[in-house]
Design an enzyme around this catalytic site. Structure first.
Site, PDB file in Angstrom:
ATOM      1  N   TYR A 400      -5.332 -34.555 -82.683  1.00  0.00           N
ATOM      2  CA  TYR A 400      -3.947 -34.803 -83.073  1.00  0.00           C
ATOM      3  C   TYR A 400      -3.535 -36.196 -82.585  1.00  0.00           C
ATOM      4  O   TYR A 400      -3.632 -36.503 -81.397  1.00  0.00           O
ATOM      5  CB  TYR A 400      -3.064 -33.716 -82.466  1.00  0.00           C
ATOM      6  N   CYS A 401      -3.081 -37.062 -83.502  1.00  0.00           N
ATOM      7  CA  CYS A 401      -2.566 -38.392 -83.176  1.00  0.00           C
ATOM      8  C   CYS A 401      -3.618 -39.191 -82.411  1.00  0.00           C
ATOM      9  O   CYS A 401      -4.747 -39.340 -82.857  1.00  0.00           O
ATOM     10  CB  CYS A 401      -1.250 -38.258 -82.406  1.00  0.00           C
ATOM     11  N   ILE A 402      -3.292 -39.685 -81.208  1.00  0.00           N
ATOM     12  CA  ILE A 402      -4.246 -40.479 -80.434  1.00  0.00           C
ATOM     13  C   ILE A 402      -5.452 -39.642 -80.023  1.00  0.00           C
ATOM     14  O   ILE A 402      -6.567 -40.162 -79.866  1.00  0.00           O
ATOM     15  CB  ILE A 402      -3.543 -41.101 -79.208  1.00  0.00           C
ATOM     16  N   GLY A 404      -6.848 -37.654 -82.024  1.00  0.00           N
ATOM     17  CA  GLY A 404      -7.699 -37.770 -83.194  1.00  0.00           C
ATOM     18  C   GLY A 404      -8.448 -39.086 -83.234  1.00  0.00           C
ATOM     19  O   GLY A 404      -9.603 -39.140 -83.683  1.00  0.00           O
TER      20      GLY A 404
END
Length: 665
Positions: A400-402, A404
């Site tokens: 998720y986000c960073i 990822g």
């Protein structure tokens, strides 16, 4: 007669040498100086001309009132209201003065406390203004356009004053809640104030946004700063030009202003001398009690992670477990706020064995942790632990986000080493190509990074969680700053309990080495997409990643824009399924099917551009979770008896949500 000024009002009082006397028979004036005769002799009035008793009484009352102050003309109730208002205004002023003075003392010795350009926008602004000055024809057209807009406004205002009806000269943008109060449209003065602001701010932002001949990032930085400035000077942010705030002040006799200044003082105290605007009632939430309540056990931990295995909700589960890597900038419980919107609980109900990485909230002892440490002690350590706990050969993963971005690097690193233990990877709002990254890209220039490094050095090698929160709040100033400024300080109201905003304020600290590497290598250099990134002895090439991948993006995401996420999706070498969800960076991801909110678009193809993808996409109502669950289920193996997190090979350390997530910044 002479006059005595009282503020802006004038009260006429009789001159000492000319006394007015009213009797029931005649009206006399003091004699005039000798040698000065009246043009007409004094004649006593006839009976018909004499005032009646009632009229004489009114004249006496009027004459008596002439010499009184305005305060003396008020009723007792009006006097009490005015006294309350005056006292409350004085209390509010004293409260604000004390709070601001204390804050100034606390900030006096802080580096950069008096910085005239905290956003380092000066050079960019100079370049843009220089280009505008070099285009006098454009400036003349812009000035003519502004003049025309104001003529439209005065025409509309004049028509309204005469009782006519006409279309407004300017309207708030869709979703702009600043002018929702009915008086912004119903009251002519506030309507003109509102439209004047919208015209001027819109004109200024259009002028900056249309500059040609400058670097796009430079223009974007100036446009962002200009938007911040015009948002800050909105009439809704000032007491005297906000009808709702004025109405509240009058109705409460100024008590709303007192409460507002008390809220201001409390927020300055909570921020240690810096304004930390309360977005919710933080006392209403407790991690592990009414947020982050999904049952489970911590089954592994090291310096930087705890791995939580959540309890099964079905009698059988898929054989292949799911390991989620949330961003380390935030706490993991965005995935588990309440039972009704918890992604963790929903996945467990689908028969998925869920593991989540809970990142440490680092202090100065971890200031030198690097991106490679987070790769090895984070990704690799977590994969090892989950495989040992479940006894499988491969696992599914989510970033998720960073989180990822780090998972993408890990997949490329694994591909370089021939490690195929990841059966599939899903990305929530995660970027690999940062060439069209969100507004955070503006904070990655070298001047800003040097300033950031100085802050981290002053903080013992870590960046304060409040700094990260402030940065994200600035990206959505009207929603996350000014709306609460008005509510808390101008209206004097307490913010409402809201679990999402409680989580939003629960930021973690950032280790200096890790954070600067991330900002420089990804945002500033775009090294991963350019194929120029090396980690732990391996060159990272995303085209070598053949793992099946599901990519989720959100239509209104301002941190990881869909266009940027799409470019990253095309860098992988295997089969990639891209999905677009409604809403933004958080609500677009955390959208439980039971809510029946928003929509999502699917397309099995991955053409060259997002626009081409959208042309072939199909829109579906509601959450994208079921679509993803179907994709995930096809890669999760057979059904087996449910796993008990307390009975695996790795002995449980403590109950979920663990201790790492409870450490406040």
């Amino acid at each position: 007669m002479h006059t005595r000024r009282l503020g802006r009002a004038k009260v006429r009082t009789p001159s000492p040498d000319r006394e007015l006397r009213v009797t029931d028979a005649t009206t006399k004036t003091s004699p005039k100086p000798a040698g000065k005769s009246s043009r007409k002799p004094s004649v006593a009035p006839t009976a018909e001309a004499q005032p009646s008793g009632e009229t004489a009484q009114k004249l006496e009352q009027s004459a008596s009132a002439v010499g009184k102050l305005p305060f003396e003309l008020l009723t007792q109730e009006q006097r009490e209201s005015l006294e309350k208002l005056s006292l409350n205004l004085a209390r509010a002023a004293m409260t604000a003065q004390g709070a601001i003075a204390e804050a100034a003392l606390r900030n006096a010795d802080r580096p950069g406390a008096l910085s005239v350009d905290p956003f380092h926008v000066g050079p960019a602004l100079g370049e843009v203004m220089g280009r505008l000055a070099a285009q006098p024809d454009r400036l003349m057209r812009a000035q003519a356009d502004l003049y025309t807009r104001y003529m439209d406004l005065w025409r509309v205002a004049a028509s309204g004053a005469l009782g006519g009806a006409s279309e407004p000269a300017a309207r708030p943008a869709t979703g702009d809640k600043r002018f929702n109060d009915p008086d912004w449209s119903a009251h002519p003065v506030f309507d003109v104030i509102k439209q004047s602001y919208l015209i001027t701010s819109g004109w200024l932002n259009d002028l900056v946004g249309g500059v040609e001949g400058v670097d796009p990032l430079v223009k974007r930085r100036v446009a962002f700063f200009t938007q911040m400035l015009t948002d800050a000077i909105s009439p809704s942010n000032f007491l005297l030009s906000n009808p709702a705030a004025l109405r509240e002040a009058v109705q409460t006799h100024g008590e709303s202003i007192v409460r507002g200044m008390e809220n201001l003082a409390a927020d300055l105290e909570r921020g240690g001398g810096q304004l930390s605007i309360s977005q919710t009632d933080y006392a209403q939430f407790m991690v592990g009690e009414n947020v982050a309540t999904a049952p489970g056990k911590v089954i592994f931990q090291n310096e930087i992670i705890q791995i939580i295995q959540f309890s099964a909700a079905t009698e059988t589960v898929f054989e292949v477990p799911l390991l989620i890597f949330p961003p380390w900038i935030n706490k993991f419980y965005i995935l588990d706020l309440r039972p009704e919107n918890s992604m963790i609980r929903w996945l467990a109900a689908q028969g998925v064995t869920v593991f989540v990485t809970s990142w440490v909230n680092p202090d100065a002892k971890l200031a030198t942790k690097t991106f490679e440490h987070y790769l090895e002690q984070g990704i690799y350590a977590a994969v090892d632990a989950v495989i040992r706990q479940t006894g499988v050969a491969k696992i599914n993963t989510v970033g998720y986000c960073i989180g990822g971005t780090l998972l993408s690097c890990a997949l490329a690193h694994m591909a370089a080493r021939g490690d195929d233990r990841v059966a599939s990877a899903t990305f929530f709002a995660a970027q690999q190509d940062f060439s069209e990254a969100g507004d955070l890209l503006m904070f990655a220039n070298e001047d800003w990074l040097k300033d950031l490094e100085g802050r981290m050095d002053a903080g013992g090698g870590v960046l304060a969680g409040q700094t990260m929160a402030d940065t994200f709040n600035v990206l959505r100033g009207n929603d996350l700053i000014w709306s609460f400024f008005v509510n808390n300080y101008l209206l004097g109201k307490e913010p409402k309990p809201f679990d999402l905003l409680f989580w939003n304020a629960d930021q973690t600290r950032m280790p200096k080495t890790l954070h600067l590497f991330y900002l420089r290598k990804f945002y500033a250099e775009n090294a991963l997409a350019a194929g120029k990134l090396e980690l732990a002895g391996e060159h990272l090439d995303l085209s070598k990643v053949k793992t099946p991948i599901y990519v989720q993006s959100s239509k209104e995401d301002h941190i990881a824009p869909a266009r940027s996420v799409y470019k990253g999706a095309r860098l992988f070498g295997g089969k990639v399924l891209f999905t677009l969800a409604g809403s933004g960076h958080i609500a677009g991801v955390i959208n439980a099917p039971a809510a029946h909110k928003y929509q999502h678009w699917t397309n099995d193809q991955l053409p060259a551009t997002l626009d081409a993808w959208l042309e072939g996409a199909v829109e579906h109502p509601g959450s994208w979770w079921p679509h993803w669950a179907n994709w995930l289920g096809q890669r999760s193996g057979k059904q087996i008896p449910a796993r008990d997190p307390g009975k695996g090979p790795l002995p449980p350390i403590e109950d979920a949500p663990g201790s790492f997530v409870k450490v406040r910044s």
